[in-house]
Scaffold this active site. Sequence first.
Site, short mmCIF file in Angstrom:
data_model
loop_
_atom_site.label_atom_id
_atom_site.label_comp_id
_atom_site.label_asym_id
_atom_site.label_seq_id
_atom_site.Cartn_x
_atom_site.Cartn_y
_atom_site.Cartn_z
N ASN A 1 0.87 -1.18 0.00
CA ASN A 1 0.00 0.00 0.00
C ASN A 1 0.91 1.23 0.00
O ASN A 1 1.49 1.58 1.03
CB ASN A 1 -0.90 -0.03 1.25
CG ASN A 1 -1.74 1.23 1.37
OD1 ASN A 1 -1.79 2.05 0.44
ND2 ASN A 1 -2.40 1.40 2.50
N TRP A 2 1.01 1.85 -1.15
CA TRP A 2 1.91 3.01 -1.26
C TRP A 2 1.31 4.27 -0.63
O TRP A 2 1.99 5.30 -0.55
CB TRP A 2 2.25 3.28 -2.75
CG TRP A 2 3.21 2.30 -3.33
CD1 TRP A 2 3.89 1.31 -2.67
CD2 TRP A 2 3.64 2.23 -4.70
NE1 TRP A 2 4.70 0.63 -3.55
CE2 TRP A 2 4.57 1.17 -4.79
CE3 TRP A 2 3.33 2.95 -5.86
CZ2 TRP A 2 5.19 0.82 -6.00
CZ3 TRP A 2 3.94 2.60 -7.06
CH2 TRP A 2 4.86 1.54 -7.12
N LYS A 3 0.06 4.22 -0.25
CA LYS A 3 -0.61 5.39 0.33
C LYS A 3 -0.39 6.59 -0.60
O LYS A 3 -0.44 6.43 -1.81
CB LYS A 3 -0.11 5.63 1.76
CG LYS A 3 -0.23 4.34 2.61
CD LYS A 3 -0.02 4.54 4.07
CE LYS A 3 -0.17 3.19 4.79
NZ LYS A 3 -0.08 3.29 6.24
N HIS B 1 -9.53 0.94 4.98
CA HIS B 1 -8.20 1.11 5.58
C HIS B 1 -8.31 2.04 6.78
O HIS B 1 -9.14 2.95 6.80
CB HIS B 1 -7.22 1.68 4.55
CG HIS B 1 -5.81 1.69 5.07
ND1 HIS B 1 -5.33 2.72 5.83
CD2 HIS B 1 -4.82 0.78 4.98
CE1 HIS B 1 -4.09 2.44 6.18
NE2 HIS B 1 -3.75 1.27 5.68
N GLU C 1 -6.72 4.52 7.73
CA GLU C 1 -6.65 5.97 7.45
C GLU C 1 -7.96 6.45 6.83
O GLU C 1 -8.37 7.60 7.04
CB GLU C 1 -5.44 6.24 6.54
CG GLU C 1 -4.15 6.12 7.34
CD GLU C 1 -3.00 5.45 6.62
OE1 GLU C 1 -2.95 5.51 5.38
OE2 GLU C 1 -2.15 4.85 7.30
N GLU D 1 -5.06 -4.86 10.55
CA GLU D 1 -4.04 -3.83 10.74
C GLU D 1 -4.34 -3.07 12.03
O GLU D 1 -5.15 -2.13 12.04
CB GLU D 1 -4.05 -2.85 9.57
CG GLU D 1 -3.74 -3.50 8.23
CD GLU D 1 -3.21 -2.48 7.23
OE1 GLU D 1 -2.12 -2.71 6.72
OE2 GLU D 1 -3.89 -1.47 7.00
N GLY E 1 2.66 2.51 10.73
CA GLY E 1 3.56 3.65 10.57
C GLY E 1 4.27 4.05 11.84
O GLY E 1 4.86 5.13 11.92
N SER F 1 3.76 -1.85 10.29
CA SER F 1 5.21 -1.85 10.49
C SER F 1 5.88 -3.17 10.10
O SER F 1 6.82 -3.62 10.75
CB SER F 1 5.56 -1.47 11.94
OG SER F 1 5.13 -0.13 12.20
N GLY G 1 3.02 -0.87 4.25
CA GLY G 1 3.04 0.54 3.89
C GLY G 1 4.47 1.01 3.65
O GLY G 1 5.05 0.77 2.59
N GLY G 2 5.06 1.65 4.66
CA GLY G 2 6.36 2.30 4.50
C GLY G 2 7.43 1.44 3.85
O GLY G 2 8.14 1.90 2.94
#
Length: 252
Positions: free
Chosen positions: A12-14, A99, A101, A171, A177, A216, A237-238
């Site tokens: 997930n590149w957000k 998600h 967010e 998640e 994150g 993470s 993600g990151g």
Amino acid sequence: MAMHVRPVLAANWKMNNGPTAAAAFLDVFLAKHGACDDRTIILFPPALTLAAVQAGLAGRADIGVGVQNIHAEEKGAYTGESSAAIAVDAGATYVLVGHSERRHVFGETDDETARKCARAVQHGLTAVLCVGEKIEQREASETEAVVLRQLQAGLSALAPDAIRAIIIAYEPVWAIGTGRTATPDDAAAVHRVIRAALCELVGDDGHAIPILYGGSVTPANVAALLAADEVDGVLVGGASLDPLGWAAICAA
Ligand code: 13P
């Protein structure tokens, strides 16, 4: 009953990687990661980057692409939004729904996640329904109740066959994150609860629904998480923004 679920590694590149950055990412990633047919790899770029990712993946049918969100309505006056039909037309085969967010930054409700899952299914998109508790909910021992509520609500508008085709991502919000990963045992405990709920809905077929862990995940911890009970994959993600790190995760 133990059923083998093909591992799913999803990035997930957000709100990162425009078309130029995505092309550079794919040059490095694809050179490192050869096609393999024993796992499912999915990239979720920003919507405006989808075409560049499609172009960069030409000839690599082993890698799927999806969008990070759709609107629940079929079409209409929703400035700034994209529909399921538009996502399919643009080449997406997957969509993230609910998600954390979307839920906690943009105020998306359980009702909206249900309608988005239904809309995704109607258009042949595979929905990845995301669930997870906030830190204060975990500390109040509400994890199970929160996750089950989000799961049951998100799936509430789907027929059993549509539920069989879904992917779930657990998640925990406190792990996203933050560098604070759930332990494999933490993840397994919640994944077992989700598995039981899925089996209540669709019987033994619930064992074949992939349940991903997200929060993470890194090249260093991915193997231990994938080895945990009922963890069928990861949503990253990151660490998915570094093409070599992502290649390492895909090879785990
Ligand atoms: P991080 O891997 O950056 O914690 O993000 C997890 C996530 O939200 C994936 O959807």
